[in-house]
Design a protein around this motif. Structure first.
Motif, PDB file in Angstrom:
ATOM      1  N   TYR A   1       1.058  -1.141  -0.012  1.00 32.69           N
ATOM      2  CA  TYR A   1      -0.001   0.008   0.071  1.00 32.69           C
ATOM      3  C   TYR A   1       0.940   1.183   0.174  1.00 32.69           C
ATOM      4  CZ  TYR A   1      -3.189   3.868   1.568  1.00 32.69           C
ATOM      5  OH  TYR A   1      -3.837   4.811   1.499  1.00 32.69           O
ATOM      6  N   LEU A   2       1.905   1.140   0.701  1.00 32.51           N
ATOM      7  CA  LEU A   2       2.873   2.416   0.817  1.00 32.51           C
ATOM      8  C   LEU A   2       3.610   2.678  -0.473  1.00 32.51           C
ATOM      9  CD1 LEU A   2       4.295   1.992   4.354  1.00 32.51           C
ATOM     10  CD2 LEU A   2       2.848   3.812   3.786  1.00 32.51           C
TER      11      LEU A   2
ATOM     12  N   GLN B   1       1.044   4.402  -2.600  1.00 26.72           N
ATOM     13  CA  GLN B   1       1.128   5.784  -2.308  1.00 26.72           C
ATOM     14  C   GLN B   1       2.377   6.424  -3.023  1.00 26.72           C
ATOM     15  OE1 GLN B   1      -2.146   5.765  -1.580  1.00 26.72           O
ATOM     16  NE2 GLN B   1      -1.327   7.416  -0.039  1.00 26.72           N
ATOM     17  N   ALA B   2       3.371   5.725  -2.844  1.00 28.57           N
ATOM     18  CA  ALA B   2       4.779   6.607  -3.507  1.00 28.57           C
ATOM     19  C   ALA B   2       4.659   6.853  -4.832  1.00 28.57           C
ATOM     20  CB  ALA B   2       5.910   5.651  -2.881  1.00 28.57           C
TER      21      ALA B   2
ATOM     22  N   HIS C   1       1.203   9.230  -5.626  1.00 30.07           N
ATOM     23  CA  HIS C   1       1.148  10.710  -4.782  1.00 30.07           C
ATOM     24  C   HIS C   1       2.392  11.288  -4.899  1.00 30.07           C
ATOM     25  CE1 HIS C   1      -3.136  10.081  -3.639  1.00 30.07           C
ATOM     26  NE2 HIS C   1      -2.751   8.819  -3.221  1.00 30.07           N
ATOM     27  N   ASP C   2       3.445  10.558  -4.619  1.00 23.25           N
ATOM     28  CA  ASP C   2       4.748  11.221  -4.307  1.00 23.25           C
ATOM     29  C   ASP C   2       5.432  11.383  -5.678  1.00 23.25           C
ATOM     30  OD1 ASP C   2       4.173  11.250  -1.533  1.00 23.25           O
ATOM     31  OD2 ASP C   2       5.164   9.238  -1.277  1.00 23.25           O
TER      32      ASP C   2
ATOM     33  N   GLY D   1       7.886  14.104   0.155  1.00 25.93           N
ATOM     34  CA  GLY D   1       6.811  13.402   0.511  1.00 25.93           C
ATOM     35  C   GLY D   1       7.091  11.908   0.340  1.00 25.93           C
ATOM     36  N   LEU D   2       8.057  11.697  -0.664  1.00 27.06           N
ATOM     37  CA  LEU D   2       8.515  10.424  -1.162  1.00 27.06           C
ATOM     38  C   LEU D   2       9.423   9.661  -0.223  1.00 27.06           C
ATOM     39  CD1 LEU D   2       8.898   8.079  -3.262  1.00 27.06           C
ATOM     40  CD2 LEU D   2      10.609   9.394  -4.223  1.00 27.06           C
TER      41      LEU D   2
ATOM     42  N   GLN E   1       9.432  10.767   2.774  1.00 26.14           N
ATOM     43  CA  GLN E   1       8.674  10.195   4.123  1.00 26.14           C
ATOM     44  C   GLN E   1       7.998   8.784   3.908  1.00 26.14           C
ATOM     45  OE1 GLN E   1       5.962  13.342   4.669  1.00 26.14           O
ATOM     46  NE2 GLN E   1       7.445  14.627   6.037  1.00 26.14           N
ATOM     47  N   THR E   2       7.578   8.827   2.741  1.00 25.22           N
ATOM     48  CA  THR E   2       6.742   7.389   2.484  1.00 25.22           C
ATOM     49  C   THR E   2       7.895   6.201   2.490  1.00 25.22           C
ATOM     50  OG1 THR E   2       5.176   8.564   0.990  1.00 25.22           O
ATOM     51  CG2 THR E   2       5.435   6.144   0.836  1.00 25.22           C
TER      52      THR E   2
ATOM     53  N   MET F   1       8.596   5.245   5.923  1.00 23.85           N
ATOM     54  CA  MET F   1       7.731   4.709   6.530  1.00 23.85           C
ATOM     55  C   MET F   1       7.839   3.329   6.133  1.00 23.85           C
ATOM     56  SD  MET F   1       4.360   7.389   6.416  1.00 23.85           S
ATOM     57  CE  MET F   1       3.186   5.897   7.091  1.00 23.85           C
ATOM     58  N   LEU F   2       7.922   2.996   4.831  1.00 26.66           N
ATOM     59  CA  LEU F   2       8.124   1.705   4.283  1.00 26.66           C
ATOM     60  C   LEU F   2       9.178   1.019   5.068  1.00 26.66           C
ATOM     61  CD1 LEU F   2       6.998  -0.089   1.999  1.00 26.66           C
ATOM     62  CD2 LEU F   2       8.770   0.722   0.627  1.00 26.66           C
TER      63      LEU F   2
END
Length: 603
Positions: free
Chosen positions: A58-59, A62-63, A66-67, A75-76, A78-79, A82-83
């Motif tokens: 899912y992350l 999102q990368a 969105h990023d 944002g990339l 940060q994602t 998180m990954l």
């Protein structure tokens, strides 16, 4: 009327097997219940790992959407951070769950081994009479090892795969229902494929457990009898027989491996079809604006994650088939009826005088085939009874009933007026000692083998017992004397030396009732002369039952029973029986006939 071997009977047979497998599985799971807290902690870690596994793709989506799609470098980062955290936590959770489950599995296995050994110690001798030692060793070692593999590796993978699979399915539905349902259309094919291979692997692995037991039993027997094999020129025959059993085990394992090896390519093919489905149908959904490129990328990862647990679960299922076959054999021992416990009213024998009475005793190892028939005699404390007869007459059986290795079928055996079934076995056997024709010595020091008859014996006690049977001289000539280590069964000693150690073990026990089962049969004449001197002291003031191989050793017995086909056919002293001119006299004259080579051994 149902024909044997028809479809109905085969269905019933498979149903019985399924019920038995289910029962074994439930029982195996039940072994984990005492460790529920540890398993609960492991389950938490498994759940954390499954969530991390589902969150990763899912992350990734999102990368991408969105990023990268919006050019958001921060944002990339940060994602990706998180990954990294998600996968790190998942890795730590996997390590923790593996350690917890493995630790719990080892505790379960240690407990199983303990219970197995205790049950083997509690089983009646008649149970061992019907089973090869090698097969028992296979159950204790090889079958337990299959459970070790299941608990150490398979159980963690199975639980992680199941929860991980659930997490993946939920994540796929949350991302896109249509594409998820399209992928799920392959689940029935996966289930059928898994069932097809698992059902065949089950019977294949049951056969491997049986054949490895045959191989182990054959090895145990042939290695133990290698001297006889060489003496009778049977080595080639033995090699051929082992080759056949080894080949049967090889074929069983090859068949099992063949089944399991075909499963992985089948799953890989389905995985490839699923990947093609995601790319094809997912691409259509992207073109229609119903799904993003990141969503397709996430689905591709989810598809791989979907089939990885399936493959792991399938390999664990294969391992479980082998483990269930092993567990079935292990539980078979645990379910055996132990030696009947002492009667609720059983009393402990106090100081034993040594009176032994057989009152119309009958006995059979198989109730349908009696070995003893209406045997009666009366021994006062300190008297010596000699049992004489040809091989199979029932002499050893009579001796085995005194310490209650077996219970009589009819009649009674009494010690000091007490029926042996009404006294505790430990107090009965504590006051008895037995010396066999083939003494068993344990791997260890000479002193420890002698002291086996008296736990806590001092070195002075050990040496005094050895001197009493004239074993001290040969022991002191060993490299380390009493501390010399002998191999299993005393293979490094001569037959006569092993027998002397067995006599010393009996002396140190200081029994009130002594049983000698052809104890001087394999001793040379010089050693026998030494033993006869020791026996004079050993038998003094003790009730003794002597199974005679050499009739000249029982001249002074107070009572001689001549047995034939399980019955007493003559009784009396040596002189009385010779005067009768019956079977005893015939055996005696046969043994001491002057013609060389005509001596008959009485076993």
């Amino acid at each position: 009327m149902r024909r044997p071997g028809g479809i109905e009977s085969l269905a019933e047979l498979e149903s019985d097997r399924a019920q038995r497998r289910g029962k074994v599985l439930r029982r195996l799971v039940g072994e984990l219940r005492p460790h529920g807290r540890l398993m609960g902690v492991a389950l938490v870690f498994i759940l954390v790992g499954a969530l991390c596994q589902a969150a990763g793709p899912y992350l990734v989506s999102q990368a991408i959407d969105h990023d990268i799609g919006s050019g958001d470098g921060r944002g990339l980062l940060q994602t990706l951070s998180m990954l990294f955290v998600v996968y790190a936590v998942g890795a730590l959770a996997q390590r923790a769950q593996t350690w917890r489950v493995g630790h719990t599995g080892q505790k379960v296995l240690a407990e199983l081994r303990r219970r197995l050994f205790e049950r083997l110690q509690q089983l009646p001798l008649a149970w061992f009479d019907r089973r090869p030692l090698g097969d028992l060793m296979s159950r204790l070692l090889s079958d337990v090892d299959t459970l070790n593999q299941l608990f150490a590796q398979g159980l963690t993978q199975l639980l992680g795969s199941v929860l991980g699979l659930v997490g993946v399915l939920i994540a796929m539905l949350a991302l896109n229902v249509r594409l998820a349902l399209a992928c799920f259309s392959l689940i029935p094919v996966i289930v059928l494929t898994t069932w097809f291979f698992a059902s065949r692997a089950r019977s294949a692995y049951r056969k491997t457990r049986q054949t490895v037991g045959d191989v182990t039993a054959n090895l145990q027997e042939e290695i133990g009898g290698v001297r006889q094999a060489q003496a009778f020129n049977r080595t080639e025959k033995n090699i051929e027989r082992f080759r056949d059993r080894n080949a049967a085990n090889r074929d069983a394992n090859v068949a099992a491996v063949g089944i399991t090896s075909a499963f992985s390519p089948a799953i890989d093919l389905l995985s490839t079809l699923s990947t093609a489905l995601v790319i094809g149908y997912g691409g259509v959904l992207v073109l229609d604006g119903r799904l993003t490129v990141g969503g397709v990328a996430a689905f591709l990862i989810y598809v791989q994650q979907f089939f990885r647990p399936v493959q792991l679960a399938a390999s664990v299922a294969t391992l479980m088939q082998s483990a269930l076959a092993g567990a079935e054999r292990i539980f078979g021992i645990l379910d055996e009826t132990p030696e009947p416990p002492d009667a609720p009213t059983a009393v402990a024998l106090g100081s034993l005088k040594g009176q032994v009475v057989f009152d119309r005793v009958s006995f059979g190892y198989d109730p349908e085939r009696p070995v003893l028939r209406d045997v009666s005699f009366h021994l006062e404390p300190g008297q010596t009874l000699a049992l004489v007869g040809r091989t199979g007459a029932g002499k050893t059986t009579v001796a085995s009933l005194v310490p209650r290795f077996y219970d009589v079928t009819a009649g009674s055996v009494r010690i000091d007026g007490e029926d042996v079934r009404q006294v505790t076995r430990s107090s009965l056997r504590q006051r008895m000692a037995m010396v066999l024709q083939e003494p068993f010595l344990f791997s260890g020091k000479v002193a420890d083998n002698i002291a086996y008859g008296k736990p806590g014996a001092t070195r002075e006690d050990v040496e005094a017992a050895a001197k009493a049977v004239h074993a001290h001289d040969f022991i002191t000539r060993l490299p380390q004397g009493y501390d010399s280590v002998i191999g299993e069964g005393g293979a490094t000693l001569s037959q006569g030396q092993r027998q002397l150690l067995a006599f010393a073990r009996a002396v140190i026990a200081d029994p009130r009732v002594l049983i000698l089962d052809e104890a001087t049969a394999n001793i040379d004449t010089r050693t026998e002369a030494l033993i006869q001197l020791a026996l004079g002291r050993l038998l003094a003031d003790r009730t003794s039952i002597v199974i005679a191989h050499r009739l000249n050793t029982i001249r002074n017995a107070d009572l001689i029973l001549v047995m034939d086909q399980g019955a007493v056919v003559e009784r009396g002293t040596h002189d009385e029986l010779l005067a009768k001119g019956g079977l005893y006299a015939d055996l005696y004259h046969q043994q001491f006939r002057d013609t060389p080579g005509k001596t008959q051994a009485l076993g």
